[in-house]
Write an enzyme that holds these catalytic residues in place. Structure first.
Site, mmCIF file in Angstrom:
data_model
loop_
_atom_site.group_PDB
_atom_site.id
_atom_site.type_symbol
_atom_site.label_atom_id
_atom_site.label_comp_id
_atom_site.label_asym_id
_atom_site.label_seq_id
_atom_site.Cartn_x
_atom_site.Cartn_y
_atom_site.Cartn_z
ATOM 1 N N LYS A 54 0.837 -1.205 0.000
ATOM 2 C CA LYS A 54 0.000 0.000 0.000
ATOM 3 C C LYS A 54 0.875 1.260 0.000
ATOM 4 O O LYS A 54 0.639 2.199 -0.757
ATOM 5 C CB LYS A 54 -0.936 0.000 1.222
ATOM 6 C CG LYS A 54 -2.083 -0.985 1.074
ATOM 7 C CD LYS A 54 -2.820 -1.254 2.385
ATOM 8 C CE LYS A 54 -3.870 -2.338 2.164
ATOM 9 N NZ LYS A 54 -4.478 -2.823 3.412
ATOM 10 N N GLN A 98 -4.423 -1.457 9.707
ATOM 11 C CA GLN A 98 -4.448 -2.795 9.119
ATOM 12 C C GLN A 98 -5.096 -3.792 10.083
ATOM 13 O O GLN A 98 -4.713 -3.869 11.246
ATOM 14 C CB GLN A 98 -3.002 -3.223 8.774
ATOM 15 C CG GLN A 98 -2.911 -4.541 8.054
ATOM 16 C CD GLN A 98 -3.529 -4.498 6.652
ATOM 17 O OE1 GLN A 98 -3.344 -3.553 5.905
ATOM 18 N NE2 GLN A 98 -4.282 -5.545 6.311
ATOM 19 N N ASP A 121 -10.926 3.522 4.387
ATOM 20 C CA ASP A 121 -11.403 2.135 4.297
ATOM 21 C C ASP A 121 -12.933 2.084 4.199
ATOM 22 O O ASP A 121 -13.489 1.038 3.867
ATOM 23 C CB ASP A 121 -10.958 1.357 5.546
ATOM 24 C CG ASP A 121 -9.825 0.389 5.259
ATOM 25 O OD1 ASP A 121 -9.622 0.060 4.078
ATOM 26 O OD2 ASP A 121 -9.164 -0.042 6.221
#
Ligand code: NAD
Length: 297
Positions: A54, A98, A121
């Site tokens: 990422k 994460q 997200d």
């Protein structure tokens, strides 16, 4: 093999080119460099790989990436304090923590602490609600990355989805439920199947669009599929073949490709779209935070 292979890698590359172009424009016209903070707690090897890719992708597309690592023993209070700092940092436009987190940390408490405008997200309850109410959708707002990527692929392949029978297998908050909402927004007739669903094969046989997000290797057989259907395989499963590790999806690909009209491969289908959509969301978040019209990417 008759099905068209949906090339997520190629589509993601085109999306990332638009992300890079919009980033360059935000910089030159408004002096804004979109910033993405990725927080990793612990040393889970798979999570470390995701976090690294990422950050690398963000750099490549001209965004600023912050790689923040903590030991697995970090307390929930310390992680909440970190989130507060990132919320207050004007150079950070997107925050991704994460998952999974170590057991002493409640993931819902962390997600809820992220500024909804920095929630790239799309998991914050406010953003999940905005998706539910139609305020956010495939072309606007901050929507969960994997579902958003799936919808982009579906719209690219099928164009108008109106009236299509869609079956989503899986009801998780990060994949199944948001995909179902997006399909509903596109006027599909949506059925959500899950571990307690009866006669899944018969249900799938009706689906013009079948999305599998389960996490069970090759569970969906070719015989379940309606001829000509479009198959989106979200599953990522590691299996061993002849002593070697292999990635497969939730759909028995070779069988399904004989029957389906179009299908995403694993790897190279949905996977690359997730990171591209994360970068897209970060750029959209940067524009929203600056009070600009969100870019259409
Ligand atoms: P999850 O474990 O949270 O949810 C799985 C869902 O599958 C549950 O809702 C459950 O009810 C359903 N299910 C389980 N067994 C079933 C059965 N026998 N029949 C029907 N339904 C069943 O998983 P998730 O986080 O939603 O992820 C699903 C899969 O997608 C995993 O393989 C994951 O690795 C993958 N994934 C891929 C990406 C990507 O970028 N490609 C992103 C996220 C998740």
């Amino acid at each position: 093999m008759s099905a068209r292979i949906i090339d997520g890698k190629e589509f993601a590359a085109r999306l990332r080119a638009r992300v890079a172009a919009t980033t360059a424009e935000l910089k030159s016209a408004h002096g804004i460099t979109p910033g993405l903070a990725v927080v990793l707690v612990g040393e889970d090897p798979a999570s470390a790989v995701y976090v690294k890719s990422k950050g690398k992708a963000a750099h490549e597309d001209g965004l600023r990436a912050y790689d923040i690592r903590h030991p697995a023993t970090l307390s929930q209070e310390a992680l909440l304090a970190q989130i507060r700092d990132l919320n207050a940092d004007a150079s950070v436009h997107g925050i991704l923590v994460q998952m999974p987190l170590p057991s002493q940390i409640d993931p819902q408490a962390i997600i809820a602490a992220i500024d909804p405008l920095k929630d790239v997200d799309g998991f914050h309850p406010l953003n999940a609600g905005r998706l539910m109410s139609g305020e956010y959708g495939v072309s606007h707002g901050l929507v969960a990355c994997t579902p958003l990527g799936c919808m982009m692929l579906l719209k690219d392949v099928l164009g108008d989805l109106t009236g299509k029978d869609a079956v989503v297998i899986g009801r998780s908050n990060i994949v199944g439920k948001p995909i179902a909402q997006l399909l509903l927004q596109e006027s599909c007739t949506v059925t959500i199947a899950h571990s307690r669903t009866r006669d899944l094969a018969a249900l799938c046989a009706r689906a013009d669009i079948l999305v599998a997000a389960v996490g069970r290797a090759e569970m969906v057989r070719g015989s379940w599929i309606k001829p000509g259907a479009t198959i989106i395989d979200v599953g990522i499963n590691r299996i061993e073949v002849d002593g070697k590790n292999k990635l497969v999806g939730d759909v028995a690909y070779a069988e399904a490709a004989e029957i389906a009209g179009a299908i995403t491969p694993v790897p190279g289908g949905v996977g690359p779209m997730t990171i591209a959509c994360l970068l897209r969301n970060t750029v959209v978040a940067a524009a929203l935070q600056a009070g600009l019209n969100p870019p259409a990417i």
